[in-house]
Design a protein around this motif. Structure first.
Motif, mmCIF file in Angstrom:
data_model
loop_
_atom_site.group_PDB
_atom_site.id
_atom_site.type_symbol
_atom_site.label_atom_id
_atom_site.label_comp_id
_atom_site.label_asym_id
_atom_site.label_seq_id
_atom_site.Cartn_x
_atom_site.Cartn_y
_atom_site.Cartn_z
ATOM 1 N N GLY A 276 -30.074 20.309 13.952
ATOM 2 C CA GLY A 276 -29.823 21.271 12.893
ATOM 3 C C GLY A 276 -29.993 22.721 13.273
ATOM 4 N N LYS A 277 -30.402 23.032 14.500
ATOM 5 C CA LYS A 277 -30.606 24.415 14.911
ATOM 6 C C LYS A 277 -29.856 24.673 16.207
ATOM 7 C CE LYS A 277 -34.782 26.012 14.697
ATOM 8 N NZ LYS A 277 -36.245 26.132 14.918
ATOM 9 N N ASP A 278 -29.454 25.944 16.387
ATOM 10 C CA ASP A 278 -28.802 26.340 17.629
ATOM 11 C C ASP A 278 -29.847 26.671 18.690
ATOM 12 O OD1 ASP A 278 -26.505 26.095 16.177
ATOM 13 O OD2 ASP A 278 -25.660 28.019 16.796
ATOM 14 N N GLU A 314 -34.543 29.429 21.479
ATOM 15 C CA GLU A 314 -33.899 29.712 20.199
ATOM 16 C C GLU A 314 -33.301 31.116 20.228
ATOM 17 O OE1 GLU A 314 -34.960 29.528 15.411
ATOM 18 O OE2 GLU A 314 -36.390 28.833 16.931
ATOM 19 N N PRO A 315 -32.026 31.268 19.941
ATOM 20 C CA PRO A 315 -31.388 32.599 20.027
ATOM 21 C C PRO A 315 -31.827 33.519 18.902
ATOM 22 C CG PRO A 315 -29.833 30.984 19.190
ATOM 23 C CD PRO A 315 -31.064 30.218 19.567
ATOM 24 N N HIS A 316 -31.880 34.805 19.208
ATOM 25 C CA HIS A 316 -32.210 35.813 18.200
ATOM 26 C C HIS A 316 -31.016 35.967 17.258
ATOM 27 C CE1 HIS A 316 -33.306 39.774 16.552
ATOM 28 N NE2 HIS A 316 -34.536 39.437 16.879
ATOM 29 N N PRO A 317 -31.247 36.209 15.965
ATOM 30 C CA PRO A 317 -30.118 36.307 15.021
ATOM 31 C C PRO A 317 -29.219 37.504 15.242
ATOM 32 C CG PRO A 317 -32.199 36.845 13.929
ATOM 33 C CD PRO A 317 -32.552 36.288 15.284
ATOM 34 N N LEU A 318 -29.704 38.568 15.901
ATOM 35 C CA LEU A 318 -28.893 39.753 16.165
ATOM 36 C C LEU A 318 -28.346 39.700 17.580
ATOM 37 C CD1 LEU A 318 -31.067 42.525 14.474
ATOM 38 C CD2 LEU A 318 -29.155 41.245 13.509
ATOM 39 N N VAL A 319 -27.084 40.050 17.741
ATOM 40 C CA VAL A 319 -26.426 39.983 19.032
ATOM 41 C C VAL A 319 -26.401 41.366 19.651
ATOM 42 C CG1 VAL A 319 -24.304 39.398 20.265
ATOM 43 C CG2 VAL A 319 -25.022 38.034 18.305
#
Length: 321
Positions: A276-278, A314-319
């Motif tokens: 369920g998570k990237d 876990e990737p940060h929500p901001l690119v």
């Protein structure tokens, strides 16, 4: 000897012992202060002669990354350690990456760290961690890595030429679709994701609204033909509505499936690597395996890439662009 004399003698010995102990503690304190004073004088003399002062004891890895206000300052300080100790410099850089929001992929891929990235066994994991902190846009980051000849590749390239990429690192953004046990080691079903954006209009500031209604009424009299004279009356109403608002264009990051899947092997069960998570996943490409129902001799049988998961982040929500 009487008991009173004995007690007095014992008391005298105790008093001497206490005084002696107190003198000893005072002596140690004076010696420590004198040693510290001499050390400071020696450092001052070295600076006056233009000689470098002795290096202080190396701080803990976490302490190095926490002492700088920005990741850029931390990276510069770590780079300055390279001429004297490459090991200390690498530990310092690792602290910068782990204990700050380090997104400086360009600095990490610079010529200063090129040799370290080539020989350090944990270099690929550090790169994957920085990619995740930059938002996890793997396709764009792989282009930057390949410009610097960093041997980390995409899943699609590995599937297209499995013999060439077998044993090499692959980097992908993926979701865990399922977790299974294969022997003593668990396996995860990975579904590759690609990062995109969706545009929307977001209201900002103040909005104004104006509503108005007008009513017109009247009567008309006259000859209406065969009916003779007659009076006609009625009313007409109109309404107006005006609304003003300020908006700004907003782009939200969304991930979607690329259509590629893989089977990932884990050394141990990991409850945090959950569906369920990237995640930004770093893995070694082990080749292709024929799926159930297919024959190994059939070249057209469906095959699934097999990966050994090295690390996930876990990737940060901001690119970061």
């Amino acid at each position: 000897m009487s008991k009173g004399v004995a007690r007095s003698g014992a008391a005298l010995l105790c008093a001497v012992a206490v005084v002696g102990c107190g003198s000893s503690r005072h002596s140690h304190s004076v010696d420590a202060q004198e040693s510290q004073r001499r050390s400071m004088e020696e450092r001052s003399a070295l600076v006056d002669r233009g000689e470098p002062a002795p290096r202080p004891s190396r701080p803990s890895e976490k302490a190095f990354g926490a002492r700088y206000a920005t990741p850029a300052q931390c990276e510069v300080a770590a780079r300055k350690l390279l001429p004297t100790s490459q090991d200390e410099a690498w530990v310092a850089l690792r602290s910068c990456v782990q204990y700050s929001h380090f997104t400086l992929l360009g600095a990490l891929l610079s010529d200063a760290w090129a040799e370290e990235l080539r020989v350090r066994p944990d270099a690929a994991q550090m790169i994957a961690q920085v990619v995740a902190k930059r938002g996890g846009s793997v396709d764009g980051e792989l282009k930057l890595l390949h410009e610097r000849k960093v041997p980390i590749f995409g899943l699609a390239a590995a599937i297209a030429q499995p013999d060439i990429y077998k044993g090499r690192y692959v980097l992908l953004r993926a979701q865990v679709a399922d977790v299974r046990s294969e022997g003593d080691k668990p396996t995860v079903w990975l579904v590759e994701q690609e990062l995109g954006s969706v545009e929307s209009e977001q209201p900002v500031g103040y909005a104004t609204r104006k509503d108005s209604v007008s009513v017109h009424s009247g009567a008309v009299g006259g000859d209406v033909g065969l009916l003779g004279r007659s009076n006609l009356g009625g009313q007409i109403s109109t309404s107006e509505r005006e609304q003003n608002a300020s908006t700004v264009r907003r782009f939200d990051n969304v991930s979607g499936e690329t259509g590629l899947e893989a089977l990932g092997r884990l050394p141990n069960a990991d409850p945090f690597f959950a569906p369920g998570k990237d995640f930004v996943v770093l893995a070694r490409f082990d080749g292709l395996r024929t799926t159930s129902g297919g024959s190994e001799d059939d070249d057209d049988a469906p095959k699934l890439p097999v990966l050994t998961v090295v690390g996930y982040y876990e990737p940060h929500p901001l690119v970061v662009y």
